[in-house]
Design an enzyme around this catalytic site. Structure first.
Site, PDB file in Angstrom:
ATOM      1  N   ARG A  28     -37.189  -0.452  27.121  1.00 52.12           N
ATOM      2  CA  ARG A  28     -37.119   0.885  27.722  1.00 52.12           C
ATOM      3  C   ARG A  28     -38.503   1.421  28.080  1.00 52.12           C
ATOM      4  NH1 ARG A  28     -33.089  -1.371  28.047  1.00 52.12           N
ATOM      5  NH2 ARG A  28     -31.071  -0.798  27.154  1.00 52.12           N
ATOM      6  N   SER A  81     -26.909   8.581  27.109  1.00 58.51           N
ATOM      7  CA  SER A  81     -27.471   8.640  25.757  1.00 58.51           C
ATOM      8  C   SER A  81     -28.646   9.603  25.712  1.00 58.51           C
ATOM      9  CB  SER A  81     -27.928   7.255  25.306  1.00 58.51           C
ATOM     10  OG  SER A  81     -26.829   6.373  25.239  1.00 58.51           O
ATOM     11  N   GLU A  88     -34.408  10.315  25.033  1.00 60.19           N
ATOM     12  CA  GLU A  88     -34.362   9.646  26.332  1.00 60.19           C
ATOM     13  C   GLU A  88     -34.302  10.652  27.478  1.00 60.19           C
ATOM     14  OE1 GLU A  88     -31.868   6.069  28.569  1.00 60.19           O
ATOM     15  OE2 GLU A  88     -31.667   6.408  26.419  1.00 60.19           O
TER      16      GLU A  88
END
Length: 333
Positions: free
Chosen positions: A183, A234, A309
């Site tokens: 990520r 998410s 996130e």
């Protein structure tokens, strides 16, 4: 110093932007209407470039005049401020979304819709990115975040990435130079906007098997994740060390009793605790309150500070973690 309120420049600014991006300039845009969270005030100006050349000219113009701006995509991980946006919003979307397939390579613009990209690769008899089939976003954002599912990332398949810097200069990087990690990529910190990505996939020995794999992933996502109410996906990033010790963020949040917790119109999804949904009237400050409360509780229980996130866009165009600023009405430490 940048000028956060671009509307003060009036019609002259809008005229210049229209010259740089013909047909792509819009005033007084409801951010709630374009946000996947359906949250946010009004953007003074929003510009949608259609090519690398238009984006480069636009960013160069903005930089030369010291104007505030922020680049957004499909908004799948963005939370806009209730007060709206005074900085120029540059949106990379469906007007900037060409795609070509030659042999085992795909060359695609940043506005390409990720599920459509996966379907196109499958139709061409290629495999390697099925894991991304259910991600509701555009390729530019996916590459920037090295996004994916099943603990995989799109960076595995990247050959090269073209991008435009804040001063309008154009750069091309190899996959190695993109710094892909879980990520992560260099694009999260260098203020460059991805404008073209080259991917290399593999021939699919069995197209039917690829189709079955995609359907299985989509079925699993529909079962696990909320589909009907607006959300950004998410909220918290899975930390491998925390995962090994305590499990994924959703499981930890649920164990702490947050599933179904509500602040105003913002609700921790009863279906999956790592999702915050808008029940119809949610405000950004209510979402931020839930995020901060959950993060603090998890830290107190596990000792892990979960990374968020989702990104918060302030009225002056700053892109921050939702917990970076005090909550409205909260005492300043």
């Amino acid at each position: 110093m940048s000028q956060p309120v671009v509307a003060r420049a009036g019609e002259a600014l809008a005229h210049d932007l229209e010259r740089l991006c013909p047909g792509g300039v819009f005033a007084d845009v409801s951010l709630a209407d374009i946000s996947r969270w359906r949250i946010g005030g009004t953007a003074d100006l929003l510009v949608r470039p259609r090519s690398t050349e238009q984006l480069a000219a636009l960013r160069g113009y903005i930089a030369a005049r010291g104007l505030a701006s922020v680049v957004i995509g499909a908004t799948s991980n963005l939370l806009f401020a209730d007060e709206g946006l005074r900085a120029i919003a540059i949106q990379i979307g469906s007007d900037f979304a060409s795609l070509s397939i030659r042999g085992e390579e795909i060359v695609a613009d940043p506005g390409v819709w990720v599920p459509g990209l996966v379907r196109a690769s499958m139709s061409a008899g290629l495999t390697g990115i099925e894991h991304a089939c259910g991600i509701p976003g555009t390729l530019g954002g996916l590459v920037c975040m090295n996004g994916g599912s099943q603990r995989r990332g799109i960076g595995e398949r990247v050959v090269a990435v073209e991008s435009v810097a804040s001063d309008g200069t154009i750069h091309t990087r190899t996959a190695e130079a993109c710094g892909f990690a879980y990520r992560r990529s260099v694009f999260q910190g260098n203020d460059e906007v991805i404008t073209r990505t080259t991917l290399r996939l593999e021939p699919a020995g069995d197209k039917a098997a690829c189709r079955r794999a995609i359907l299985a992933i989509l079925t699993d996502r529909r079962r696990k994740f909320p589909q009907k109410l607006p959300n950004c996906g998410s909220v918290f990033v899975s930390n491998p060390a925390m995962y090994a010790e305590f499990g994924p963020p959703g499981a930890i949040i649920e164990k702490l009793g947050f599933k179904g917790r509500r602040v105003g119109g913002a609700l921790v999804s009863p279906q999956h605790a790592n999702f915050i949904v808008n029940t119809g009237t949610a405000r950004a400050e209510e979402v931020r309150e839930l995020i901060v409360t959950i993060k603090n509780a998890v830290f107190e229980t596990t000792g892990y500070a979960m990374e968020i996130e989702a990104r918060f866009i302030t009225p002056d165009g700053a892109i921050l973690s939702p917990d970076a600023l005090p909550l409205a009405g909260a005492p300043v430490a």
